[in-house]
Design a protein around this motif. Structure first.
Motif, PDB file in Angstrom:
ATOM      1  N   ALA A  78       3.467   4.954  -5.736  1.00 32.47           N
ATOM      2  CA  ALA A  78       2.371   3.968  -6.345  1.00 32.47           C
ATOM      3  C   ALA A  78       3.196   3.011  -7.389  1.00 32.47           C
ATOM      4  O   ALA A  78       2.589   1.662  -7.545  1.00 32.47           O
ATOM      5  CB  ALA A  78       1.724   4.872  -7.353  1.00 32.47           C
ATOM      6  N   ALA A  79       4.449   3.122  -7.426  1.00 32.55           N
ATOM      7  CA  ALA A  79       4.922   1.972  -8.488  1.00 32.55           C
ATOM      8  C   ALA A  79       4.868   0.532  -7.577  1.00 32.55           C
ATOM      9  O   ALA A  79       5.547   0.574  -6.643  1.00 32.55           O
ATOM     10  CB  ALA A  79       6.286   2.404  -9.092  1.00 32.55           C
ATOM     11  N   GLY A  80       4.297  -0.407  -8.163  1.00 36.82           N
ATOM     12  CA  GLY A  80       4.202  -1.751  -7.548  1.00 36.82           C
ATOM     13  C   GLY A  80       3.176  -2.059  -6.366  1.00 36.82           C
ATOM     14  O   GLY A  80       2.999  -3.107  -5.981  1.00 36.82           O
ATOM     15  N   ALA A  81       2.719  -0.883  -6.115  1.00 35.05           N
ATOM     16  CA  ALA A  81       1.499  -0.766  -5.014  1.00 35.05           C
ATOM     17  C   ALA A  81       0.141  -1.667  -5.599  1.00 35.05           C
ATOM     18  O   ALA A  81      -0.164  -1.262  -6.707  1.00 35.05           O
ATOM     19  CB  ALA A  81       1.293   0.521  -4.201  1.00 35.05           C
ATOM     20  N   ASP A  82      -0.341  -2.497  -4.597  1.00 34.79           N
ATOM     21  CA  ASP A  82      -1.590  -2.871  -4.978  1.00 34.79           C
ATOM     22  C   ASP A  82      -2.775  -1.705  -4.582  1.00 34.79           C
ATOM     23  O   ASP A  82      -3.926  -1.789  -5.458  1.00 34.79           O
ATOM     24  CB  ASP A  82      -1.868  -4.131  -3.949  1.00 34.79           C
ATOM     25  CG  ASP A  82      -0.996  -5.014  -4.010  1.00 34.79           C
ATOM     26  OD1 ASP A  82      -0.836  -5.634  -5.195  1.00 34.79           O
ATOM     27  OD2 ASP A  82      -0.321  -5.483  -3.085  1.00 34.79           O
ATOM     28  N   ILE A  95       0.853  -1.335   0.068  1.00 31.39           N
ATOM     29  CA  ILE A  95       0.238   0.053   0.040  1.00 31.39           C
ATOM     30  C   ILE A  95       0.833   1.168  -0.023  1.00 31.39           C
ATOM     31  O   ILE A  95       1.893   1.285   0.783  1.00 31.39           O
ATOM     32  CB  ILE A  95      -0.866   0.004   1.206  1.00 31.39           C
ATOM     33  CG1 ILE A  95      -1.761  -1.269   1.062  1.00 31.39           C
ATOM     34  CG2 ILE A  95      -1.611   1.170   1.092  1.00 31.39           C
ATOM     35  CD1 ILE A  95      -2.422  -1.437   2.575  1.00 31.39           C
ATOM     36  N   ALA A  96       0.460   2.185  -0.818  1.00 32.01           N
ATOM     37  CA  ALA A  96       1.201   3.489  -1.127  1.00 32.01           C
ATOM     38  C   ALA A  96       0.362   4.599  -0.321  1.00 32.01           C
ATOM     39  O   ALA A  96      -1.015   4.463  -0.251  1.00 32.01           O
ATOM     40  CB  ALA A  96       1.448   3.932  -2.262  1.00 32.01           C
ATOM     41  N   VAL A  97       0.703   5.260   0.793  1.00 33.45           N
ATOM     42  CA  VAL A  97       0.059   6.263   1.343  1.00 33.45           C
ATOM     43  C   VAL A  97       0.673   7.615   1.063  1.00 33.45           C
ATOM     44  O   VAL A  97       2.001   7.922   1.207  1.00 33.45           O
ATOM     45  CB  VAL A  97       0.099   5.962   2.888  1.00 33.45           C
ATOM     46  CG1 VAL A  97      -0.439   7.322   3.681  1.00 33.45           C
ATOM     47  CG2 VAL A  97      -0.476   4.550   3.190  1.00 33.45           C
ATOM     48  N   LEU A  98       0.072   8.587   0.606  1.00 30.61           N
ATOM     49  CA  LEU A  98       0.281   9.658  -0.121  1.00 30.61           C
ATOM     50  C   LEU A  98      -0.265  10.855   0.982  1.00 30.61           C
ATOM     51  O   LEU A  98      -1.466  11.091   0.945  1.00 30.61           O
ATOM     52  CB  LEU A  98      -0.024   9.948  -1.295  1.00 30.61           C
ATOM     53  CG  LEU A  98       0.095   8.767  -2.456  1.00 30.61           C
ATOM     54  CD1 LEU A  98      -0.466   9.027  -3.860  1.00 30.61           C
ATOM     55  CD2 LEU A  98       1.725   8.599  -2.577  1.00 30.61           C
ATOM     56  N   GLY A  99       0.540  11.622   1.311  1.00 32.98           N
ATOM     57  CA  GLY A  99       0.261  12.631   2.718  1.00 32.98           C
ATOM     58  C   GLY A  99       0.366  12.102   3.988  1.00 32.98           C
ATOM     59  O   GLY A  99      -0.407  11.253   4.324  1.00 32.98           O
ATOM     60  N   LEU A 100       1.244  12.836   4.789  1.00 35.18           N
ATOM     61  CA  LEU A 100       1.622  12.188   6.155  1.00 35.18           C
ATOM     62  C   LEU A 100       1.187  13.361   6.965  1.00 35.18           C
ATOM     63  O   LEU A 100       1.784  13.680   7.711  1.00 35.18           O
ATOM     64  CB  LEU A 100       2.853  11.778   6.222  1.00 35.18           C
ATOM     65  CG  LEU A 100       3.178  10.527   5.236  1.00 35.18           C
ATOM     66  CD1 LEU A 100       4.891  10.383   5.383  1.00 35.18           C
ATOM     67  CD2 LEU A 100       2.531   9.539   5.494  1.00 35.18           C
ATOM     68  N   THR A 106       5.314  13.490 -11.842  1.00 37.04           N
ATOM     69  CA  THR A 106       5.329  12.998 -10.360  1.00 37.04           C
ATOM     70  C   THR A 106       3.879  12.186  -9.906  1.00 37.04           C
ATOM     71  O   THR A 106       4.025  11.659  -8.742  1.00 37.04           O
ATOM     72  CB  THR A 106       5.623  14.071  -9.461  1.00 37.04           C
ATOM     73  OG1 THR A 106       4.742  14.945  -9.375  1.00 37.04           O
ATOM     74  CG2 THR A 106       7.106  14.543  -9.937  1.00 37.04           C
ATOM     75  N   GLY A 107       2.822  12.475 -10.626  1.00 34.55           N
ATOM     76  CA  GLY A 107       1.603  12.092 -10.185  1.00 34.55           C
ATOM     77  C   GLY A 107       1.535  10.515 -10.117  1.00 34.55           C
ATOM     78  O   GLY A 107       1.996   9.832 -10.643  1.00 34.55           O
ATOM     79  N   PRO A 161       4.910  10.956  -5.593  1.00 38.33           N
ATOM     80  CA  PRO A 161       3.724  10.030  -5.350  1.00 38.33           C
ATOM     81  C   PRO A 161       3.915   9.026  -6.381  1.00 38.33           C
ATOM     82  O   PRO A 161       3.436   7.800  -6.334  1.00 38.33           O
ATOM     83  CB  PRO A 161       2.660  11.207  -5.732  1.00 38.33           C
ATOM     84  CG  PRO A 161       3.074  12.256  -5.194  1.00 38.33           C
ATOM     85  CD  PRO A 161       4.605  12.160  -5.715  1.00 38.33           C
ATOM     86  N   ARG A 162       4.556   9.279  -7.711  1.00 37.37           N
ATOM     87  CA  ARG A 162       4.488   8.189  -8.855  1.00 37.37           C
ATOM     88  C   ARG A 162       5.594   6.854  -8.352  1.00 37.37           C
ATOM     89  O   ARG A 162       5.035   5.838  -8.627  1.00 37.37           O
ATOM     90  CB  ARG A 162       5.155   9.012  -9.923  1.00 37.37           C
ATOM     91  CG  ARG A 162       5.263   8.017 -10.996  1.00 37.37           C
ATOM     92  CD  ARG A 162       5.937   8.838 -12.417  1.00 37.37           C
ATOM     93  NE  ARG A 162       5.950   8.008 -13.353  1.00 37.37           N
ATOM     94  CZ  ARG A 162       6.241   8.310 -14.874  1.00 37.37           C
ATOM     95  NH1 ARG A 162       6.113   9.476 -15.084  1.00 37.37           N
ATOM     96  NH2 ARG A 162       6.418   7.317 -15.897  1.00 37.37           N
ATOM     97  N   ASP A 163       6.689   7.568  -7.635  1.00 43.68           N
ATOM     98  CA  ASP A 163       7.358   6.470  -7.060  1.00 43.68           C
ATOM     99  C   ASP A 163       6.695   5.610  -5.973  1.00 43.68           C
ATOM    100  O   ASP A 163       7.077   4.327  -5.874  1.00 43.68           O
ATOM    101  CB  ASP A 163       8.790   7.003  -6.673  1.00 43.68           C
ATOM    102  CG  ASP A 163       9.446   7.746  -7.612  1.00 43.68           C
ATOM    103  OD1 ASP A 163       9.394   7.460  -8.712  1.00 43.68           O
ATOM    104  OD2 ASP A 163      10.435   8.350  -7.390  1.00 43.68           O
TER     105      ASP A 163
END
Length: 287
Positions: free
Chosen positions: A55-59, A4-9, A80-81, A51-53
């Motif tokens: 997301a890469a490979g994330a489910d 899982i990718a989480v964008l925004g902390l 970068t999206g 964010p693009r990096d």
């Protein structure tokens, strides 16, 4: 377990990411200010530069950002999206509090890229986020909601499918409007009682025994009576949400009570309360 990718902390996003890690998921994080990721890296998260990096490979790719503009940057930036980095079959989720118009547009943008999107805003504040007790208000396809449910339940206690894209935002904006209206109404009543020489704490305690009292009012009354509270939900953010709600309503004339409550939070911002908890607007009605 999922990747899982989480964008925004921010205050909510970092707590959500921490609960995903506690549940055993593989988590990659991104934040505009990289330092915010350090506590999560210590828990086992991987940090990405964009964010693009991330997301890469994330489910699953989950965003939790401030507003429409931040959501647009995170998902749609050409270089970068997150959409540019998502693999086929991955699911996009946005838990930010967004306008109805924007989340519908984002859904169209996602579909044009072959990416399924769920809107996943939450009801609950920092204590609920810490305890993985958030309530998810999910708009999008029922199939996507079912797929995401195990991940969402790592961060929350309930997943409510509200309907198509846009209904999640409507549900969240309606929830926050009702919350804010309670705050402004009780703040004004406390001011009214005190201006008339009454014991506001005693009378509000009596009102709390009647059918009109709500669970939120019970939690907030101490902060409203004292005027002091830790920052759970800043004035400037609920004012933003009221603006989105009025946009969905069509005009201030179509939602005059919502418009009136928003004006209280706008006044609070004008008087330097923007970073304070929403209950701080009680200070505007001192006797």
């Amino acid at each position: 377990m999922s990747h899982i990718a989480v964008l925004g902390l921010g205050a909510m996003g970092r707590r959500m990411a921490a609960n995903l890690l506690k549940a055993g998921h593989q988590v990659t994080v991104w934040n505009r200010t990289a330092k915010a990721a350090e506590p999560l890296i210590a828990l086992g998260a991987t940090q990405a530069a964009t964010p693009r990096d991330a997301a890469a490979g994330a489910d699953f790719v989950l965003a939790m950002v401030r507003d429409d503009a931040a959501s647009a940057r995170v998902w749609l930036d050409a270089e970068t999206g997150a959409f540019a980095g998502m693999r086929p079959g991955a699911l996009a989720m946005d838990s930010s509090t967004l306008s109805v118009d924007w989340i519908k547009k984002l859904g169209t943008e996602a579909a044009s890229r072959g990416v399924p999107l769920l809107e996943t805003p939450v009801s609950g504040s920092l204590p609920q986020a810490d305890a993985a007790q958030l309530i998810f208000l999910v708009g999008g396809s029922a199939d996507a909601c079912q797929k995401a449910e195990p991940v969402l339940l790592s961060m929350g206690s309930a997943v409510n499918h509200t309907g198509d894209i846009g209904t999640g935002a409507l549900t969240k904006l309606a929830t926050n409007a009702l919350l804010g209206i309670q705050v402004t109404a009780i703040a004004e009543l406390i001011g009214m009682l005190r201006r008339n020489g009454a014991d506001a704490q005693k009378i509000m305690g009596i009102i709390a025994t009647t059918a009109v009292w709500s669970p939120y009012a019970q939690r907030a009354i101490g902060a409203l009576l004292s005027g002091e509270a830790p920052v759970m939900f800043p004035v400037e953010l609920i004012e933003k949400d009221f603006g989105y709600a009025l946009k969905a309503a069509g005009s201030p004339d179509a939602a005059p009570t919502i418009a009136a409550a928003r004006s209280v939070f706008q006044r609070g911002m004008d008087e330097g309360l923007g970073d304070a908890n929403l209950t701080s607007v009680v200070k505007l009605f001192r006797a």
